[in-house]
Scaffold this active site. Sequence first.
Site, PDB file in Angstrom:
ATOM      1  N   GLY A  80       0.770  -1.233   0.000  1.00 39.45           N
ATOM      2  CA  GLY A  80       0.000   0.000   0.000  1.00 39.45           C
ATOM      3  C   GLY A  80       0.803   1.285   0.000  1.00 39.45           C
ATOM      4  O   GLY A  80       0.340   2.302   0.532  1.00 39.45           O
ATOM      5  N   SER A  81       1.964   1.294  -0.632  1.00 40.28           N
ATOM      6  CA  SER A  81       2.711   2.563  -0.652  1.00 40.28           C
ATOM      7  C   SER A  81       2.045   3.570  -1.602  1.00 40.28           C
ATOM      8  O   SER A  81       2.002   4.772  -1.311  1.00 40.28           O
ATOM      9  CB  SER A  81       4.181   2.335  -1.019  1.00 40.28           C
ATOM     10  OG  SER A  81       4.339   2.042  -2.380  1.00 40.28           O
ATOM     11  N   ASN A  82       1.519   3.108  -2.722  1.00 40.51           N
ATOM     12  CA  ASN A  82       0.776   4.030  -3.600  1.00 40.51           C
ATOM     13  C   ASN A  82      -0.494   4.524  -2.919  1.00 40.51           C
ATOM     14  O   ASN A  82      -0.852   5.703  -3.026  1.00 40.51           O
ATOM     15  CB  ASN A  82       0.445   3.358  -4.935  1.00 40.51           C
ATOM     16  CG  ASN A  82       1.605   3.433  -5.899  1.00 40.51           C
ATOM     17  OD1 ASN A  82       1.950   4.503  -6.383  1.00 40.51           O
ATOM     18  ND2 ASN A  82       2.235   2.289  -6.153  1.00 40.51           N
ATOM     19  N   ARG A 127     -14.915 -15.459 -10.049  1.00 38.76           N
ATOM     20  CA  ARG A 127     -14.620 -14.030 -10.225  1.00 38.76           C
ATOM     21  C   ARG A 127     -15.890 -13.198 -10.298  1.00 38.76           C
ATOM     22  O   ARG A 127     -15.964 -12.100  -9.756  1.00 38.76           O
ATOM     23  CB  ARG A 127     -13.814 -13.804 -11.507  1.00 38.76           C
ATOM     24  CG  ARG A 127     -12.384 -14.254 -11.401  1.00 38.76           C
ATOM     25  CD  ARG A 127     -11.557 -13.852 -12.602  1.00 38.76           C
ATOM     26  NE  ARG A 127     -10.255 -14.496 -12.535  1.00 38.76           N
ATOM     27  CZ  ARG A 127      -9.256 -14.086 -11.763  1.00 38.76           C
ATOM     28  NH1 ARG A 127      -9.379 -13.005 -11.017  1.00 38.76           N
ATOM     29  NH2 ARG A 127      -8.123 -14.741 -11.724  1.00 38.76           N
ATOM     30  N   ARG A 159      -5.470  -8.551  -8.761  1.00 38.96           N
ATOM     31  CA  ARG A 159      -6.526  -9.490  -9.121  1.00 38.96           C
ATOM     32  C   ARG A 159      -7.222  -8.984 -10.366  1.00 38.96           C
ATOM     33  O   ARG A 159      -7.569  -7.800 -10.461  1.00 38.96           O
ATOM     34  CB  ARG A 159      -7.513  -9.571  -7.958  1.00 38.96           C
ATOM     35  CG  ARG A 159      -8.399 -10.758  -8.041  1.00 38.96           C
ATOM     36  CD  ARG A 159      -9.337 -10.875  -6.867  1.00 38.96           C
ATOM     37  NE  ARG A 159     -10.473 -11.668  -7.296  1.00 38.96           N
ATOM     38  CZ  ARG A 159     -10.452 -12.989  -7.377  1.00 38.96           C
ATOM     39  NH1 ARG A 159      -9.397 -13.656  -7.035  1.00 38.96           N
ATOM     40  NH2 ARG A 159     -11.513 -13.650  -7.822  1.00 38.96           N
ATOM     41  N   ASN A 170      -5.766   2.873 -12.781  1.00 30.61           N
ATOM     42  CA  ASN A 170      -4.782   1.914 -12.270  1.00 30.61           C
ATOM     43  C   ASN A 170      -3.387   2.499 -12.443  1.00 30.61           C
ATOM     44  O   ASN A 170      -3.154   3.311 -13.345  1.00 30.61           O
ATOM     45  CB  ASN A 170      -4.886   0.612 -13.087  1.00 30.61           C
ATOM     46  CG  ASN A 170      -3.869  -0.438 -12.652  1.00 30.61           C
ATOM     47  OD1 ASN A 170      -3.713  -0.713 -11.458  1.00 30.61           O
ATOM     48  ND2 ASN A 170      -3.165  -1.026 -13.607  1.00 30.61           N
ATOM     49  N   HIS A 190       0.506   1.197 -13.184  1.00 30.89           N
ATOM     50  CA  HIS A 190       1.268   0.037 -13.635  1.00 30.89           C
ATOM     51  C   HIS A 190       2.758   0.385 -13.621  1.00 30.89           C
ATOM     52  O   HIS A 190       3.144   1.457 -14.104  1.00 30.89           O
ATOM     53  CB  HIS A 190       0.835  -0.375 -15.047  1.00 30.89           C
ATOM     54  CG  HIS A 190       1.557  -1.583 -15.545  1.00 30.89           C
ATOM     55  ND1 HIS A 190       1.304  -2.847 -15.050  1.00 30.89           N
ATOM     56  CD2 HIS A 190       2.546  -1.727 -16.458  1.00 30.89           C
ATOM     57  CE1 HIS A 190       2.114  -3.711 -15.646  1.00 30.89           C
ATOM     58  NE2 HIS A 190       2.873  -3.062 -16.504  1.00 30.89           N
ATOM     59  N   ASP A 222      -3.973  -4.052 -18.380  1.00 38.79           N
ATOM     60  CA  ASP A 222      -2.851  -3.133 -18.652  1.00 38.79           C
ATOM     61  C   ASP A 222      -2.888  -2.543 -20.058  1.00 38.79           C
ATOM     62  O   ASP A 222      -1.843  -2.308 -20.678  1.00 38.79           O
ATOM     63  CB  ASP A 222      -1.499  -3.836 -18.429  1.00 38.79           C
ATOM     64  CG  ASP A 222      -1.319  -4.292 -16.986  1.00 38.79           C
ATOM     65  OD1 ASP A 222      -1.969  -3.715 -16.100  1.00 38.79           O
ATOM     66  OD2 ASP A 222      -0.544  -5.229 -16.752  1.00 38.79           O
ATOM     67  N   GLU A 280       6.014   6.656  -9.187  1.00 43.68           N
ATOM     68  CA  GLU A 280       4.604   6.256  -9.044  1.00 43.68           C
ATOM     69  C   GLU A 280       3.926   7.153  -8.020  1.00 43.68           C
ATOM     70  O   GLU A 280       2.792   7.603  -8.200  1.00 43.68           O
ATOM     71  CB  GLU A 280       4.494   4.786  -8.595  1.00 43.68           C
ATOM     72  CG  GLU A 280       4.989   3.787  -9.621  1.00 43.68           C
ATOM     73  CD  GLU A 280       4.758   2.338  -9.178  1.00 43.68           C
ATOM     74  OE1 GLU A 280       3.715   2.040  -8.571  1.00 43.68           O
ATOM     75  OE2 GLU A 280       5.637   1.492  -9.444  1.00 43.68           O
TER      76      GLU A 280
HETATM   77  C1  GAR Z   1       3.302  -0.941  -7.429  1.00 45.15           C
HETATM   78  O1  GAR Z   1       4.586  -0.899  -7.987  1.00 45.15           O
HETATM   79  C2  GAR Z   1       2.255  -0.979  -8.518  1.00 45.15           C
HETATM   80  O2  GAR Z   1       2.592  -0.198  -9.636  1.00 45.15           O
HETATM   81  C3  GAR Z   1       2.237  -2.429  -8.860  1.00 45.15           C
HETATM   82  O3  GAR Z   1       2.353  -3.111  -7.642  1.00 45.15           O
HETATM   83  C4  GAR Z   1       3.075  -2.285  -6.726  1.00 45.15           C
HETATM   84  C5  GAR Z   1       2.242  -2.141  -5.482  1.00 45.15           C
HETATM   85  O4  GAR Z   1       2.977  -1.477  -4.480  1.00 45.15           O
HETATM   86  N1  GAR Z   1       1.041  -2.800  -9.534  1.00 45.15           N
HETATM   87  C6  GAR Z   1       0.952  -3.808 -10.373  1.00 45.15           C
HETATM   88  O5  GAR Z   1       1.870  -4.550 -10.651  1.00 45.15           O
HETATM   89  C7  GAR Z   1      -0.423  -4.002 -10.988  1.00 45.15           C
HETATM   90  N2  GAR Z   1      -0.460  -5.159 -11.789  1.00 45.15           N
HETATM   91  P1  GAR Z   1       2.243  -0.715  -3.317  1.00 45.15           P
HETATM   92  O6  GAR Z   1       1.273  -1.702  -2.674  1.00 45.15           O
HETATM   93  O7  GAR Z   1       3.326  -0.332  -2.377  1.00 45.15           O
HETATM   94  O8  GAR Z   1       1.531   0.462  -3.905  1.00 45.15           O
END
Ligand code: GAR
Length: 209
Positions: free
Chosen positions: A12-14, A65, A91, A107, A109, A145, A174
């Site tokens: 969850g850093s984003n 799903r 997911r 989203n 990526h 994506d 990001e």
């Molecule tokens: C992030 O780098 C995000 O861009 C990526 O997962 C990481 C989650 O980090 N997302 C994907 O790969 C989506 N398919 P976070 O939980 O620290 O935000």
Amino acid sequence: KPRVAILISGRGSNMMSLIEAASRPGFPAEIALVLSNRPDAHGLARAQAAGIAARSLDHKGFADRASFDAALDALLVEEQIDLVCLAGFMRLLTAPFVETWAGRMINIHPALLPSFKGLHTHERALEEGVKIHGCTVHFVTPEMDVGPIIMQAAVPVLEGDTPDSLGARVLAQEHVIYPAALRLVCEGRARLEGGRVVIDEFEIAPPAL
Ligand code: GAR
């Protein structure tokens, strides 16, 4: 203010970068809910500590799903969510769910789309020997994506980079572009029209050519 739900699966850093941005005066969105498909996601505790309602919807409790996505949709509607941010939500979502939220779900990526869709993007970028890598915020469409791009940031690939060192350089970007892109979408300055992104004005000036 639009009510935003952030969907996570892990650290969850984003999510934190969005929560922090939204807590500043004048940000045009309210983070109303954080939702994880994994009850053990580290991000849930971080969201709670920041005073944000955090819930989990364990995908393991659903037969398929479609039934998970139906429950997810019901929860978002119940919470009067206007916009969904996927932030490390690992997911796949079904086409009916994505269609329901078309233009209202974005989203992030960890690659410069359309290069390196899918997983292990930093490892694959190093294998390919690209010299520029980065991240992309895009509207979500049913194909993974692929959605129309709202914002990107590029970073150099440096001699001796590992997936971790390159990933950290990308992650820092990001955390810059996701709040900036969310702002554009919430202000209606970036929107999906006829399957394409229309951007009125750039928050971050595009590079001079
Ligand atoms: C992030 O780098 C995000 O861009 C990526 O997962 C990481 C989650 O980090 N997302 C994907 O790969 C989506 N398919 P976070 O939980 O620290 O935000």
